[in-house]
Design a protein around this motif. Structure first.
Motif, PDB file in Angstrom:
ATOM      1  N   PHE A 148       0.859  -1.178   0.000  1.00  0.00           N
ATOM      2  CA  PHE A 148       0.000   0.000   0.000  1.00  0.00           C
ATOM      3  C   PHE A 148       0.898   1.233   0.000  1.00  0.00           C
ATOM      4  N   ALA A 149       0.585   2.210  -0.840  1.00  0.00           N
ATOM      5  CA  ALA A 149       1.413   3.410  -0.972  1.00  0.00           C
ATOM      6  C   ALA A 149       0.784   4.580  -0.223  1.00  0.00           C
TER       7      ALA A 149
ATOM      8  N   LEU B 198       0.463  -2.092 -10.135  1.00  0.00           N
ATOM      9  CA  LEU B 198       1.684  -2.316 -10.895  1.00  0.00           C
ATOM     10  C   LEU B 198       2.078  -1.117 -11.739  1.00  0.00           C
ATOM     11  N   THR B 199       1.201  -0.111 -11.819  1.00  0.00           N
ATOM     12  CA  THR B 199       1.572   1.115 -12.527  1.00  0.00           C
ATOM     13  C   THR B 199       2.429   2.028 -11.640  1.00  0.00           C
ATOM     14  N   ASP B 200       2.442   1.778 -10.323  1.00  0.00           N
ATOM     15  CA  ASP B 200       3.277   2.538  -9.401  1.00  0.00           C
ATOM     16  C   ASP B 200       4.699   1.978  -9.470  1.00  0.00           C
TER      17      ASP B 200
ATOM     18  N   GLN C  36       7.348   2.130  -7.503  1.00  0.00           N
ATOM     19  CA  GLN C  36       7.848   1.489  -6.282  1.00  0.00           C
ATOM     20  C   GLN C  36       7.258   0.094  -6.134  1.00  0.00           C
ATOM     21  N   THR C  37       5.938  -0.009  -6.325  1.00  0.00           N
ATOM     22  CA  THR C  37       5.258  -1.296  -6.193  1.00  0.00           C
ATOM     23  C   THR C  37       5.789  -2.276  -7.223  1.00  0.00           C
ATOM     24  N   ARG C  38       5.904  -1.810  -8.453  1.00  0.00           N
ATOM     25  CA  ARG C  38       6.385  -2.676  -9.534  1.00  0.00           C
ATOM     26  C   ARG C  38       7.796  -3.198  -9.237  1.00  0.00           C
ATOM     27  N   ALA C  39       8.667  -2.352  -8.725  1.00  0.00           N
ATOM     28  CA  ALA C  39      10.033  -2.772  -8.401  1.00  0.00           C
ATOM     29  C   ALA C  39      10.039  -3.865  -7.334  1.00  0.00           C
ATOM     30  N   VAL C  40       9.211  -3.711  -6.298  1.00  0.00           N
ATOM     31  CA  VAL C  40       9.137  -4.720  -5.236  1.00  0.00           C
ATOM     32  C   VAL C  40       8.586  -6.023  -5.791  1.00  0.00           C
TER      33      VAL C  40
END
Length: 134
Positions: A11-12, A100-102, A104-108
């Motif tokens: 969660f961002a 997955l468009t974020d 940070q989230t995508r990298a994790v």
């Protein structure tokens, strides 16, 4: 399966953060912000603290603060917490579910998927020499 367990940590949060040298200074800043209506950036400048705005994943918060952050409404201050030295005052300016468009989230997610795909192969095909020092 591993990704499902870590999904909540993705969660961002859009936040404003003020860092202070002491717990007392951070609590005093909270009072100035909540009681006097002083802006966080101004309180930080007056008290010699640091001020940052940014986006943080829930999993990056100290564990003791995560539940409060997840349930905090937009605009709320989290309880003062220590984070890598300074005592932090944090305002939640917004939050969003993992996407997955974020970046940070995508990298994790990419890191977890890669680790889960490669780790079994490494365990199966690579024999590490004994690293014992004589």
């Amino acid at each position: 399966e591993v990704l499902r367990k870590r999904w909540e940590a993705l969660f961002a949060f859009d936040v404003e953060l003020c860092g202070f040298a002491s717990d007392a200074a951070a609590h005093e800043a909270c009072l100035c912000i909540t009681e006097d209506g002083t802006a966080m950036e101004a309180v930080s400048a007056m008290a010699g603290g640091t001020f940052t705005q940014g986006r943080i994943l829930l999993g990056d918060f100290p564990e003791a603060v995560r539940t409060r952050a997840l349930s905090a409404p937009t605009g709320a201050l989290l309880p003062v917490f220590e984070w890598n030295g300074p005592f932090m005052v944090c305002r939640v300016c917004g939050k969003s579910e993992p996407s997955l468009t974020d970046p940070q989230t995508r990298a994790v997610v990419e890191s977890v998927v890669l680790e889960e795909a490669v780790a079994p192969l490494i365990r199966r095909h690579i024999t590490w020499p004994d690293r014992a020092v004589s």
